[in-house]
Write a protein that holds these residues in place. Structure first.
Motif, mmCIF file in Angstrom:
data_model
loop_
_atom_site.group_PDB
_atom_site.id
_atom_site.type_symbol
_atom_site.label_atom_id
_atom_site.label_comp_id
_atom_site.label_asym_id
_atom_site.label_seq_id
_atom_site.Cartn_x
_atom_site.Cartn_y
_atom_site.Cartn_z
ATOM 1 N N GLY A 52 -9.330 -8.465 13.778
ATOM 2 C CA GLY A 52 -9.495 -7.826 12.472
ATOM 3 C C GLY A 52 -8.384 -6.841 12.154
ATOM 4 N N TRP A 53 -8.032 -5.999 13.134
ATOM 5 C CA TRP A 53 -7.014 -4.987 12.828
ATOM 6 C C TRP A 53 -5.650 -5.607 12.594
ATOM 7 C CZ3 TRP A 53 -5.311 -1.602 17.563
ATOM 8 C CH2 TRP A 53 -5.218 -2.395 18.708
ATOM 9 N N MET A 54 -5.369 -6.750 13.228
ATOM 10 C CA MET A 54 -4.078 -7.408 13.024
ATOM 11 C C MET A 54 -3.994 -8.028 11.627
ATOM 12 S SD MET A 54 -2.126 -6.938 15.548
ATOM 13 C CE MET A 54 -2.623 -5.756 16.774
ATOM 14 N N VAL A 55 -5.081 -8.623 11.185
ATOM 15 C CA VAL A 55 -5.100 -9.196 9.837
ATOM 16 C C VAL A 55 -4.933 -8.075 8.809
ATOM 17 C CG1 VAL A 55 -6.411 -10.620 8.220
ATOM 18 C CG2 VAL A 55 -6.559 -11.100 10.672
ATOM 19 N N CYS A 56 -5.633 -6.954 9.017
ATOM 20 C CA CYS A 56 -5.517 -5.818 8.087
ATOM 21 C C CYS A 56 -4.101 -5.245 8.080
ATOM 22 C CB CYS A 56 -6.505 -4.715 8.478
ATOM 23 S SG CYS A 56 -8.234 -5.175 8.260
ATOM 24 N N ARG A 57 -3.517 -5.109 9.275
ATOM 25 C CA ARG A 57 -2.163 -4.559 9.352
ATOM 26 C C ARG A 57 -1.159 -5.442 8.622
ATOM 27 N NH1 ARG A 57 -1.478 -2.837 15.715
ATOM 28 N NH2 ARG A 57 -2.162 -0.667 15.509
ATOM 29 N N GLN A 58 -1.364 -6.766 8.727
ATOM 30 C CA GLN A 58 -0.415 -7.682 8.079
ATOM 31 C C GLN A 58 -0.530 -7.585 6.556
ATOM 32 O OE1 GLN A 58 -0.096 -11.417 10.058
ATOM 33 N NE2 GLN A 58 1.380 -12.267 8.596
ATOM 34 N N VAL A 59 -1.757 -7.465 6.058
ATOM 35 C CA VAL A 59 -1.933 -7.273 4.611
ATOM 36 C C VAL A 59 -1.243 -5.974 4.174
ATOM 37 C CG1 VAL A 59 -3.628 -6.760 2.804
ATOM 38 C CG2 VAL A 59 -4.083 -8.594 4.460
ATOM 39 N N TRP A 60 -1.466 -4.906 4.942
ATOM 40 C CA TRP A 60 -0.833 -3.617 4.615
ATOM 41 C C TRP A 60 0.691 -3.771 4.574
ATOM 42 C CZ3 TRP A 60 2.761 -0.718 7.311
ATOM 43 C CH2 TRP A 60 3.015 0.552 6.804
ATOM 44 N N MET A 61 1.234 -4.458 5.570
ATOM 45 C CA MET A 61 2.684 -4.609 5.681
ATOM 46 C C MET A 61 3.248 -5.395 4.496
ATOM 47 S SD MET A 61 4.967 -3.565 7.870
ATOM 48 C CE MET A 61 6.270 -3.265 6.659
ATOM 49 N N TYR A 62 2.583 -6.485 4.142
ATOM 50 C CA TYR A 62 3.038 -7.301 3.009
ATOM 51 C C TYR A 62 2.994 -6.470 1.721
ATOM 52 C CZ TYR A 62 3.068 -11.871 5.450
ATOM 53 O OH TYR A 62 3.356 -12.926 6.278
ATOM 54 N N ALA A 63 1.883 -5.765 1.523
ATOM 55 C CA ALA A 63 1.736 -4.976 0.293
ATOM 56 C C ALA A 63 2.768 -3.842 0.265
ATOM 57 C CB ALA A 63 0.314 -4.417 0.196
ATOM 58 N N LYS A 64 3.021 -3.240 1.424
ATOM 59 C CA LYS A 64 3.996 -2.146 1.505
ATOM 60 C C LYS A 64 5.406 -2.657 1.180
ATOM 61 C CE LYS A 64 3.500 1.891 3.029
ATOM 62 N NZ LYS A 64 3.012 2.997 2.185
ATOM 63 N N LEU A 65 5.748 -3.807 1.738
ATOM 64 C CA LEU A 65 7.058 -4.392 1.449
ATOM 65 C C LEU A 65 7.167 -4.762 -0.037
ATOM 66 C CD1 LEU A 65 7.524 -6.616 4.609
ATOM 67 C CD2 LEU A 65 9.144 -4.848 3.847
ATOM 68 N N TYR A 66 6.106 -5.339 -0.569
ATOM 69 C CA TYR A 66 6.062 -5.702 -1.990
ATOM 70 C C TYR A 66 6.290 -4.467 -2.862
ATOM 71 C CZ TYR A 66 4.134 -7.579 -6.377
ATOM 72 O OH TYR A 66 3.958 -7.973 -7.673
ATOM 73 N N ASN A 67 5.681 -3.352 -2.445
ATOM 74 C CA ASN A 67 5.788 -2.114 -3.234
ATOM 75 C C ASN A 67 7.105 -1.376 -3.011
ATOM 76 O OD1 ASN A 67 3.242 -2.481 -4.315
ATOM 77 N ND2 ASN A 67 2.219 -1.209 -2.767
ATOM 78 N N SER A 68 7.832 -1.714 -1.918
ATOM 79 C CA SER A 68 8.982 -0.884 -1.531
ATOM 80 C C SER A 68 10.345 -1.531 -1.778
ATOM 81 C CB SER A 68 8.900 -0.523 -0.036
ATOM 82 O OG SER A 68 7.665 0.068 0.274
ATOM 83 N N LEU A 69 10.455 -2.818 -1.572
ATOM 84 C CA LEU A 69 11.775 -3.454 -1.618
ATOM 85 C C LEU A 69 11.767 -4.593 -2.630
ATOM 86 C CD1 LEU A 69 12.803 -3.818 2.149
ATOM 87 C CD2 LEU A 69 13.446 -2.016 0.545
ATOM 88 N N GLU A 70 12.800 -4.610 -3.455
ATOM 89 C CA GLU A 70 12.822 -5.586 -4.533
ATOM 90 C C GLU A 70 12.772 -7.030 -4.021
ATOM 91 O OE1 GLU A 70 15.694 -4.542 -7.595
ATOM 92 O OE2 GLU A 70 15.600 -6.635 -8.259
ATOM 93 N N ARG A 71 13.465 -7.281 -2.916
ATOM 94 C CA ARG A 71 13.498 -8.679 -2.467
ATOM 95 C C ARG A 71 12.172 -9.131 -1.844
ATOM 96 N NH1 ARG A 71 16.070 -5.837 1.336
ATOM 97 N NH2 ARG A 71 15.897 -6.366 3.533
#
Lengths: 394, 394
Positions: A52-71
């Motif tokens: 569970g924590w790995m799936v949550c961390r991956q969602v967080w990471m994707y959303a963070k990248l989406y919010n932070s870097l244009e590419r």
């Protein structure tokens, strides 16, 4: 090699893209949703269980990248994060309870529930970041509902989680540290929210500092609730990576709230002292566990070199450099960077190895497992990227 | 060197006395009772916490030596065992319940309760052996009362122990193996008792054999209740030391009950095949964990060399030799003995190191800790001593 801000930024950007390519290519479970994160060196699934924590961390990471870097602000990244959160809400979250399963099957059937609140921490972070990515208010509402439960467990009473320990009144560094991290993530730059959670942020900062023991020479992993050292091996246990990770969270708060005393404590006591104590002068790299009296820790893996410890140290040292502009700190950052880049990345198949022996040999070749997913490596690379860009603009 | 039955007996006798001297000299807690078993290389206490199963194992070992060897049939050994059991009955046993604490403080205050039945297994064994040493009937009554609870947990329903796992219907090798061992220890040579527990002994023998998977090539640590392989890393996990330990328990039963089929399974499938699979052809010694498909196990310590694995292998190989008189087995025994004696004993301070790296270097210097006490080393040395004496008499 002699690193410059520019050359570090170049190299870390390349690493970030290589690492994210690995997860984007190999981990998406198009059949059942969520992520298959137990991946071999080559990216092949060796276990379909989902932590569970790995799936949550991956969602967080994707959303963070989406919010932070244009590419990374792409439909592919956002859709994958949304598919991940749907799996989490349907299968990782315990229906009708403010709890999350630690493990579920590929299809989402419950396998294990932990007596620890960490899956719930990453559930909260994933929802908060995705709420910002999508503007979806009910994600933030769900995040804050779980945050309320986390505050209750960590600050007031964790007995509803269950525990095998019968003696009360101990504090584990990971709990206030994770609470501070979750609070920072939920609040983001929202000053109203920061005001709302002011008391909890202050409590976490204070609680983390109770782990500073032995005339401020050691950060002990476990202390009593009245800030004294606990007896035995458990009381003498030090985890340099945890101390250093708490260090950059405290330093973030010190900068945000303009607290010079906290800034000094974060830099000296939580980052530099644990790094000096934890650095292996014989083989390089940072130990996983130490005993403050120099006994051998009872953890069999005490002298192994773990990827995340080095990720946290890179974040911390670069943040200290950003704050102090001290050339000695930059030199230290480059030393840790050299060790890290020499030992952990896999240029052939992407992503990083996680587990090295004391001597720096690869102990396990897999890229993702029960405790390693799409999180520490890209979080470090993204945070360093952001700090380096700021440094270069100044 | 070329070992003979005589020279092995001589060497193991010397080892046994050196090992027991370590515990007799350093571990007795004259102030609070029981044993202080977290001991450094030199025998100094580095933690005063008492692990329930370690205290029980030490009582069992003292009583077994008292009952087996004339030079340990002394008032000192018996009094220490009796002082140990008094501490156990007062502090390790949960008052009013058939449960034992996993950890207590030096004074005997409860610290931790596990969701596993192993402390209770060693509690039962300690009481049964001490009952024979002292002729005290209420020790045997207490042992059999706990044995009833163990039978219920392991054969029928373990839910009252609690568990984080939400999927039912799995079998861990350690449980039927320990039940068989406890049954053998409670019954001893008492044919009435063996008759009384006939059903449970048979059940354990059958259940252990359900762990034989993949065309009998692998003993899997975890299988489904209907004897199928479980999915993922957990299902593919193999612990050579456990398989080999179960092997000598099965072989003991095969000899006792004159079961030639079981004898063959014990020798070939539980001892020789796991030994061949588990032996590190590069550095010598036996791995801690393996994955049956050759993936790296996710356990960080998978390739370490642990003392107890080598103890169990020495017992098993000597027992196979005793049964078969096969020179190839004797040669194998001598190879494992050479590795073991070269790497584990500490001639300077007595007792054995417990934890080596894959390459055979000492990873932790302590002689006793949370998982190592006065048990595997002296049990192995005593059992080998007894078998060698029998072999020499024949």
């Amino acid at each position: 090699m002699a690193w410059t801000l520019d050359s570090v930024l170049d190299r870390l950007t390349t690493e970030l893209d290589s690492v994210m390519q690995f997860w984007l290519q190999h981990s998406h479970d198009k059949q059942f949703g969520g992520f298959l994160h137990c991946l071999s060196r080559e990216g092949k699934v060796f276990d379909t269980v989902k932590y569970g924590w790995m799936v949550c961390r991956q969602v967080w990471m994707y959303a963070k990248l989406y919010n932070s870097l244009e590419r990374y602000h792409t439909a592919e990244v956002l859709e994958a994060a949304k598919a991940g959160i749907e799996f989490i809400l349907q299968h990782v979250k315990v229906s009708g309870e403010q709890r999350c399963y630690f493990m579920v099957s590929r299809e989402g059937n419950p396998v294990k529930l932990q007596r620890k609140p960490f899956t719930e921490c990453f559930y909260t972070m994933a929802l908060a970041e995705l709420a910002r990515a999508t503007g979806t208010n009910h994600y933030m509402e769900a995040a804050e509902k779980m945050l309320g439960q986390l505050i209750q467990w960590i600050m007031v009473d964790s007995s509803s989680l269950g525990s095998g320990y019968l003696t009360r009144g101990t504090s584990e560094l990971g709990r206030p540290m994770m609470l501070l991290n979750v609070l920072q993530e939920v609040c983001g730059n929202d000053t109203t929210k920061r005001k709302q959670y002011e008391k909890e942020i202050s409590w976490s900062i204070q609680k983390i500092q109770t782990h500073l023991q032995r005339d401020k020479k050691w950060i002990c992993e476990n202390v009593s609730d009245d800030a004294s050292e606990l007896p035995g091996s458990g009381g003498r246990l030090m985890t340099p990576g945890h101390a250093i990770e708490a260090g950059w969270m405290l330093l973030t708060e010190a900068q945000q709230q303009d607290l010079p005393d906290l800034k000094k404590i974060a830099i000296e006591d939580f980052i530099m002292t644990p790094l000096n104590a934890g650095w292996d002068k014989e083989h390089g790299g940072i130990f996983y566990f130490l005993d403050v009296d120099g006994h051998d820790p009872t953890q069999l893996e005490w002298n192994m070199k773990l990827w995340w410890v080095h990720n946290e140290t890179l974040i911390s040292l670069l943040m200290v450099y950003q704050v102090t502009r001290d050339d000695a700190i930059w030199k230290r950052f480059c030393e840790v960077l050299d060790y890290t880049l020499k030992h952990f990345p896999d240029p052939q198949h992407g992503e990083w190895y996680g587990y090295l022996t004391r001597e720096g040999h690869i102990n396990q070749k897999f890229k993702g497992g029960p405790f390693k997913g799409c999180y520490h490596v890209p979080r470090c690379l993204l945070m360093c990227h952001t700090m380096l860009e700021t440094l270069l603009k100044k």
